[in-house]
Scaffold this motif. Structure first.
Motif, short mmCIF file in Angstrom:
data_model
loop_
_atom_site.label_atom_id
_atom_site.label_comp_id
_atom_site.label_asym_id
_atom_site.label_seq_id
_atom_site.Cartn_x
_atom_site.Cartn_y
_atom_site.Cartn_z
N GLN A 89 -4.78 -34.89 8.47
CA GLN A 89 -5.17 -33.92 7.46
C GLN A 89 -6.68 -33.93 7.30
O GLN A 89 -7.29 -34.97 7.15
CB GLN A 89 -4.50 -34.29 6.14
N ILE A 90 -7.30 -32.72 7.36
CA ILE A 90 -8.74 -32.60 7.21
C ILE A 90 -9.02 -31.56 6.13
O ILE A 90 -8.50 -30.44 6.18
CB ILE A 90 -9.44 -32.19 8.52
N VAL A 91 -9.85 -31.94 5.16
CA VAL A 91 -10.27 -31.02 4.11
C VAL A 91 -11.80 -30.97 4.08
O VAL A 91 -12.46 -31.75 4.75
CB VAL A 91 -9.72 -31.43 2.73
N GLU A 92 -12.32 -30.04 3.29
CA GLU A 92 -13.74 -29.72 3.23
C GLU A 92 -14.14 -28.98 4.51
O GLU A 92 -14.07 -29.52 5.61
CB GLU A 92 -14.63 -30.94 3.00
N THR A 93 -14.55 -27.74 4.33
CA THR A 93 -14.67 -26.82 5.45
C THR A 93 -15.67 -27.26 6.51
O THR A 93 -15.42 -27.11 7.70
CB THR A 93 -15.05 -25.41 4.94
#
Length: 219
Positions: free
Chosen positions: A62-66
């Motif tokens: 999971q990857i967040v922050e654009t």
């Protein structure tokens, strides 16, 4: 298909990630978060209770922050368009411009929007006035910086331009870029003509009624 992006087409930060994906024709599944897809919202909130999108899934990763999503795509799913230069100093310039557009353009625009949505205890007029003052200062610097450049840091389209496109698109709706800033106006026009962003704009067009200040009849 391993890549899944959770977000909404009208979201500026979702568009920023979509531009990167479209630039390299990266295969992915888009899961729109909205009232018609409660299952997507439930899974998104289960994984990321901070409740900010977009969120990228690569298998179980999971990857967040654009900005991090775009850097991750370059590392794990590279394509012909390199959005962050290999040279560390050049990459630092790109990261600075990425931060500039997010912090000084997008955030200023968002203040006006959030005030209109009654998220701050001030009038819509006051919120828009503060946003306009901040955007004007951001425009002044950008006008000088962009002189003689095709894209944010020079001749190559980068992460910084992924940030600039939705930032300037919506900022211009809040505080129109004056004609006294021809370099900035021309840069925004080039961004709108870029196929990756043009696609994101068209996909978001049905949702323009969501803009709380009233979407202008242009772009």
């Amino acid at each position: 298909m391993s890549l899944v992006l959770y977000g909404h087409p009208f979201s500026s930060y979702t568009q920023k990630a979509l531009i990167a994906l479209y630039e390299n024709d990266t295969p992915f599944e888009f899961r729109c978060i909205g009232p018609d897809t409660p299952e997507h919202a439930a899974e998104w909130l289960r994984r990321w209770p901070i409740a900010r999108f977009p969120m990228l899934l690569d298998g179980e990763r999971q990857i967040v922050e654009t900005s991090l999503i775009i850097e991750y795509l370059q590392l794990a799913h590279p394509g012909p368009v390199r959005l962050l230069p290999a040279d560390p100093m050049a990459a630092l310039d790109v990261r600075f411009l990425d931060r500039y557009f997010d912090l000084y353009v997008m955030s200023a625009m968002q203040l006006a929007v959030d005030t209109a949505l009654q998220r701050y205890p001030m009038t819509v007029e006051k919120g828009r006035a503060i946003a306009s003052e901040r955007l004007e200062r951001a425009y002044v610097w950008l006008e000088g910086h962009l002189a003689g450049k095709t894209w944010a840091t020079g001749e190559h389209f980068t992460l910084a331009d992924c940030a600039a496109a939705p930032s300037l698109f919506y900022a211009d709706w809040v505080h129109r870029i004056p004609e006294t800033y021809p370099a900035l106006r021309a840069y925004r026009a080039r961004l709108l003509a870029r196929p990756s962003f043009a696609r994101a704009v068209e996909e978001a067009r049905p949702y323009r009624s969501f803009f709380p200040l009233g979407a202008p009849d242009r772009d």
